[in-house]
Scaffold this active site. Structure first.
Site, PDB file in Angstrom:
ATOM      1  N   LYS A 121      45.883  14.022  77.677  1.00 16.99           N
ATOM      2  CA  LYS A 121      44.650  14.905  77.729  1.00 16.99           C
ATOM      3  C   LYS A 121      45.550  16.339  77.792  1.00 16.99           C
ATOM      4  CE  LYS A 121      43.191  15.900  82.205  1.00 16.99           C
ATOM      5  NZ  LYS A 121      41.993  16.403  83.035  1.00 16.99           N
ATOM      6  N   LYS A 129      46.143  21.947  82.206  1.00 12.79           N
ATOM      7  CA  LYS A 129      46.239  23.121  82.701  1.00 12.79           C
ATOM      8  C   LYS A 129      47.916  22.834  83.249  1.00 12.79           C
ATOM      9  CE  LYS A 129      42.494  23.960  85.264  1.00 12.79           C
ATOM     10  NZ  LYS A 129      42.166  22.912  86.034  1.00 12.79           N
ATOM     11  N   LYS A 139      48.484  11.365  89.098  1.00  7.69           N
ATOM     12  CA  LYS A 139      49.162  12.504  89.315  1.00  7.69           C
ATOM     13  C   LYS A 139      50.239  12.541  90.550  1.00  7.69           C
ATOM     14  CE  LYS A 139      45.390  15.803  88.444  1.00  7.69           C
ATOM     15  NZ  LYS A 139      44.622  17.022  88.882  1.00  7.69           N
TER      16      LYS A 139
HETATM   17  N1  AQP Z   1      41.242  17.674  78.155  1.00 10.59           N
HETATM   18  C1  AQP Z   1      40.112  17.748  78.585  1.00 10.59           C
HETATM   19  N2  AQP Z   1      39.164  17.381  77.661  1.00 10.59           N
HETATM   20  C2  AQP Z   1      37.690  17.337  78.049  1.00 10.59           C
HETATM   21  N3  AQP Z   1      37.479  17.652  79.627  1.00 10.59           N
HETATM   22  C3  AQP Z   1      38.401  17.978  80.346  1.00 10.59           C
HETATM   23  N4  AQP Z   1      38.354  18.637  81.760  1.00 10.59           N
HETATM   24  C4  AQP Z   1      39.704  18.714  81.974  1.00 10.59           C
HETATM   25  N5  AQP Z   1      40.566  18.552  81.042  1.00 10.59           N
HETATM   26  C5  AQP Z   1      39.894  18.199  79.844  1.00 10.59           C
HETATM   27  C6  AQP Z   1      37.145  18.552  82.470  1.00 10.59           C
HETATM   28  O1  AQP Z   1      37.245  19.955  83.068  1.00 10.59           O
HETATM   29  C7  AQP Z   1      36.698  20.040  84.201  1.00 10.59           C
HETATM   30  C8  AQP Z   1      37.521  20.506  85.232  1.00 10.59           C
HETATM   31  O2  AQP Z   1      38.767  19.998  85.434  1.00 10.59           O
HETATM   32  P1  AQP Z   1      39.674  20.529  86.609  1.00 10.59           P
HETATM   33  O3  AQP Z   1      40.389  21.687  86.169  1.00 10.59           O
HETATM   34  O4  AQP Z   1      38.942  20.512  87.847  1.00 10.59           O
HETATM   35  O5  AQP Z   1      40.677  19.263  86.682  1.00 10.59           O
HETATM   36  P2  AQP Z   1      41.489  18.616  85.788  1.00 10.59           P
HETATM   37  O6  AQP Z   1      40.615  17.576  85.078  1.00 10.59           O
HETATM   38  O7  AQP Z   1      42.866  17.886  86.519  1.00 10.59           O
HETATM   39  O8  AQP Z   1      42.153  19.710  84.621  1.00 10.59           O
HETATM   40  P3  AQP Z   1      43.436  19.784  84.327  1.00 10.59           P
HETATM   41  O9  AQP Z   1      43.474  20.714  83.104  1.00 10.59           O
HETATM   42  O10 AQP Z   1      44.187  18.535  83.670  1.00 10.59           O
HETATM   43  O11 AQP Z   1      44.151  20.504  85.433  1.00 10.59           O
HETATM   44  P4  AQP Z   1      45.538  20.180  86.248  1.00 10.59           P
HETATM   45  O12 AQP Z   1      46.558  20.130  85.172  1.00 10.59           O
HETATM   46  O13 AQP Z   1      45.671  21.220  87.214  1.00 10.59           O
HETATM   47  O14 AQP Z   1      45.165  18.743  86.699  1.00 10.59           O
HETATM   48  C9  AQP Z   1      36.282  18.385  84.348  1.00 10.59           C
HETATM   49  O15 AQP Z   1      34.980  18.234  84.494  1.00 10.59           O
HETATM   50  C10 AQP Z   1      37.321  17.686  83.517  1.00 10.59           C
HETATM   51  O16 AQP Z   1      36.724  16.319  83.183  1.00 10.59           O
END
Ligand code: AQP
Length: 336
Positions: A201, A204, A119
Site C-alpha cells: 500500500k 508515509k 510493522k
Molecule cells: N494506501 C492507502 N489507501 C487507502 N487508505 C489508506 N490509509 C492509509 N494508507 C492508505 C487510510 O488512512 C487513514 C489513516 O492512516 P494512518 O496515517 O493513521 O496510518 P497508516 O494506515 O499506517 O498510514 P501510512 O501512510 O501507512 O502510515 P505509516 O507509514 O506511518 O504507517 C486510515 O483510515 C487508513 O486506512
C-alpha cells in the site's frame, strides 16, 4: 448530553510523515462526504500524534507535521463549523484510558493483531512496547467519545473489533460504561497502492518515495512520479487482477474523477500508457492544486488554525473528562 440523538463518528491520521493520496482517497475524502451528507452526526477528527510516536519521530519534524496534518484536514474540506478537529496528545484522557485498557487486555488478544506483525517485521529490534499496545490507545480514542461509527480502511477493522472486545470486557467487569462502535468501510473505497510496487500500500513511511504521491507534492514531481510508475506486461489499459499496476492507476483515476472504471477503460481503449499517464497526472494536479492553495492560506494564518485546534481540544476534553470520571468511579480509582 449535548448531541443527543446524533451519531458520533471518530477517526484520525498519524502525523508520522507526509499525507498522501492513499490518506486522501481512503480517509479524508470520505470524511468530507460524511460531513456533507447529514447534520444528524457529530464528527470528530483527531491528529493522532501519540500513535505516531510508536515509531521514533524527530521532535521538530513531529511538531511541524501535527500542524500540517490539521491544516490539510481543513484544506481538503473538513469544516470546523460542522466537525471537530483536535490533537490527541492535547487531551491526556487518551493515554489515561489507554493504560487502563492495557491492564484489561490479555496479551493473547494483542498477539493476534496483524498490523503489529507487519510493522514490527520492518522495525525489528527497535520495535517498541507502544507499537504492540497501539490498539489499546486506539480503543481509548474511540471509546472516550461514545463513538457510534469509525470510518477506517480494511487494514484497521481488526483494531476496531478489538476495541469492541475491550469495551465488552470492561462493561462485564465494571458495569455498562462503553458503547460498542461499528466500522464504516466503504466497500468501493480503494486501498491505494505504491506506484513503484503495486503489491504494497501507498504509505508515509515507504522508503521509495517515488511510489508515493504526497498531497503537497509540486506539480512537476507529480508528473515525474506518474511517468515513472511501474506498469504491467501488455499495453491494454484495463482493470484486471493480474495487472495490479495499471489497475491501481485506474482506481486512482476513477476516485479522482468520480468516473466509473469501465468508462475510463473505454476512453483509453485505443490509446497508449503514455497518453493515460499524462492525463492522470493532469487530473491529479487539477484535484490537488486547490487543496495546496487552501493549505498555504491556512498555514499563513496561524491564529485561525490555533483557534480551530483550541476549540476542538475544549470540546474533546469536556466530553472525555466525564467518561474518565465514570471509569474511575466504576473501578474504584483515586478518591473520586
Ligand atoms: N494506501 C492507502 N489507501 C487507502 N487508505 C489508506 N490509509 C492509509 N494508507 C492508505 C487510510 O488512512 C487513514 C489513516 O492512516 P494512518 O496515517 O493513521 O496510518 P497508516 O494506515 O499506517 O498510514 P501510512 O501512510 O501507512 O502510515 P505509516 O507509514 O506511518 O504507517 C486510515 O483510515 C487508513 O486506512
Amino acid at each position: 448530553m449535548e448531541n443527543k440523538g446524533k451519531k458520533i463518528i471518530f477517526s484520525g491520521i498519524q502525523p508520522s510523515g507526509n499525507l498522501h493520496l492513499g490518506n486522501y482517497i481512503g480517509a479524508i475524502n470520505q470524511w468530507v462526504v460524511m460531513q456533507e451528507e447529514s447534520s444528524e452526526k457529530e464528527l470528530i477528527f483527531c491528529v493522532v500524534d501519540l500513535h505516531a510516536i510508536t515509531v521514533y519521530q524527530s521532535s521538530a519534524v513531529l511538531k511541524e507535521k501535527i500542524l500540517e496534518v490539521a491544516a490539510l484536514y481543513l484544506a481538503c474540506g473538513i469544516d470546523p463549523k460542522k466537525s471537530k478537529i483536535f490533537v490527541q496528545s492535547e487531551n491526556p484522557d487518551h493515554s489515561y484510558l489507554a493504560w487502563i485498557f492495557d491492564c484489561l487486555t490479555p496479551m493473547g488478544w494483542m498477539n493476534r493483531m496483524t498490523q503489529f506483525k507487519d510493522k514490527s517485521a520492518k522495525q525489528k529490534e527497535s520495535t517498541s512496547v507502544g507499537l504492540f499496545n497501539y490498539p489499546a490507545l486506539m480503543a481509548a480514542d474511540i471509546l472516550l467519545y461514545d463513538t457510534d461509527y469509525v470510518p477506517v480502511g480494511e487494514d484497521q477493522t481488526q483494531h476496531v473489533e478489538l476495541t469492541c472486545d475491550i469495551a465488552a470486557r470492561f462493561n462485564r467487569l465494571y458495569g455498562e460504561n462503553f458503547k460498542l462502535p461499528k466500522t464504516i468501510i466503504d466497500r468501493k473505497a480503494a486501498r491505494i497502492m505504491s506506484l513503484q510496487n503495486p503489491l504494497t500500500k501507498m504509505s508515509k513511511s515507504d522508503e521509495n518515495q517515488d511510489g508515493v504521491i504526497n498531497l503537497l507534492d509540486a506539480k512537476d514531481d507529480i508528473a515525474k512520479k506518474i511517468k515513472k510508475a511501474v506498469t504491467d506486461s501488455g499495453r491494454e489499459i484495463v482493470y484486471e487482477q493480474d495487472k495490479p499496476a495499471i489497475s491501481n492507476l485506474l482506481v486512482i483515476y476513477s476516485k479522482l474523477s468520480g468516473r466509473e472504471i469501465n468508462s475510463i477503460e473505454e476512453e483509453y481503449r485505443l490509446k497508449s500508457y503514455a497518453d493515460f499517464k499524462n492525463d492522470l497526472a493532469e487530473l491529479m494536479v487539477d484535484v490537488l492544486s486547490p487543496v495546496q492553495d487552501k493549505y498555504r492560506e491556512i498555514r499563513q494564518d496561524a491564529g485561525y488554525l490555533g483557534k480551530v485546534l483550541d476549540e476542538g481540544r475544549e470540546f474533546a476534553v469536556k466530553k472525555s473528562s466525564v467518561k474518565v470520571a465514570n471509569v474511575r468511579r466504576a473501578m474504584g480509582l483515586g478518591r473520586i
